[in-house]
Design a protein around this motif. Sequence first.
Motif, short mmCIF file in Angstrom:
data_model
loop_
_atom_site.label_atom_id
_atom_site.label_comp_id
_atom_site.label_asym_id
_atom_site.label_seq_id
_atom_site.Cartn_x
_atom_site.Cartn_y
_atom_site.Cartn_z
N PRO A 250 -4.90 2.72 -2.76
CA PRO A 250 -3.52 2.72 -3.27
C PRO A 250 -3.49 2.78 -4.80
O PRO A 250 -4.50 2.50 -5.45
N TRP A 252 -0.66 4.82 -2.66
CA TRP A 252 -0.89 5.94 -1.75
C TRP A 252 0.02 7.13 -2.03
O TRP A 252 -0.41 8.28 -1.87
N GLN A 347 -3.99 9.90 7.84
CA GLN A 347 -4.10 8.54 7.33
C GLN A 347 -3.46 8.41 5.96
O GLN A 347 -2.77 7.43 5.66
N ASN A 351 -0.26 6.01 5.24
CA ASN A 351 -0.34 4.95 4.23
C ASN A 351 0.75 5.11 3.18
O ASN A 351 1.37 4.12 2.76
N GLU A 355 3.92 2.60 2.39
CA GLU A 355 4.14 2.11 1.03
C GLU A 355 5.57 2.36 0.58
O GLU A 355 6.22 1.49 -0.02
#
Length: 376
Positions: A250, A252, A347, A351, A355
């Motif tokens: 992150p 992200w 992915q 993510n 976020e």
Amino acid sequence: MSESFHPFPRPLGHAHSDDADSDVDSESDRYTDMSLDAFAPSIASSKTSMDFSMRSQSPAPSVFSATSSLRAQAYRQEYGRGLNNYSEVYRLPADDEELDRLDRQHDMFCKAIGKFPPPMPEIMADDEFEVKAVLDLGCGSGSWIMDIAREFPNAGAVAVDLVPMQSTSMPPNCRSEVDDINLGLEHFYGDFNVVHAQLISSGIRDYHGLINHIAHVLRPGGLIDITEFPFYFTGIEKTPICPPAGTFEPPWTPLWMSYANRAVRQRGGDADASLHMYQWVCDHPAFEDAVYREFWIPCSPWLKGNDPNSIWWNGIGTTMRDDVKAFMRSGRPLLLGNGLSEEFVDQLENNAAAELDEAVTPVYVCIQNVYARKRR
């Protein structure tokens, strides 16, 4: 009239005139030797499947109409999305899901940055000398150009994109043309009072060359209006977040954009155009009264406080969050086509979406606008 399109508090955006200092990369200095009387001719730099004989010739209506057969010809399926069939540079979809995203984005931008620059009503005012005309380059869903056609019903409005507009409520003074603007705009020279382009740099090989074309397309006294973003996000201090290749940590959302940035460059798009376009316009001998504006838009409703300023911008941030999440879905063909694995892209997108939904990490996107008049 222009003030009504700018309800936002000034601290989150500011403007510079062409007399102001600029920190734009000095790379653009090499373009300052152009003369107004002899612009460098454009050379088509992209190869598409469109035959040159099929390109529309202004002011005749487009050779493409939105029939089902031609619509099928304009699209191809990649990674589950419908992409244009003519440009290898622009790899975002042009399907219904993407057009819906662009419609919602248009509504948000009208609130956050305004529908058009302050000089436009004066330029588009009816007079006895000519029928005013507006050109929208890379029109997307067509929301902007159709709004303009309705607002200025006595003017002509032309929308150009890699696929035909599919609206069932197109105003009678608006038409859609299918073309790859990387091939040049010579067939439009001298035809328009306003030329507008918004968020098209990922599909443009030579944005400086495009500005030169627009100078030719405009009539004397006409308006160039271009809006882009720098293909990176920033933190709360408004400094770019550009993780190096291979990073997987992150924040992200900026990380996703960094991979999109690299993929755009790999395809030949001009990801840095927003950082240079003000200087390019200022240096061009055809233009005067150039103005630069930037608008810092939160990518989610992360602002703290219950004051009117925070509440208003969190409303914009909520819409921008939805736009960014939809943009990440639209960007899957771009990332997958650039060699990233489906597992990695999934992915990364998941993510980043989580976020954005948490709305805790402060992330901005800087929308940059430049407008100027063509010398009479």
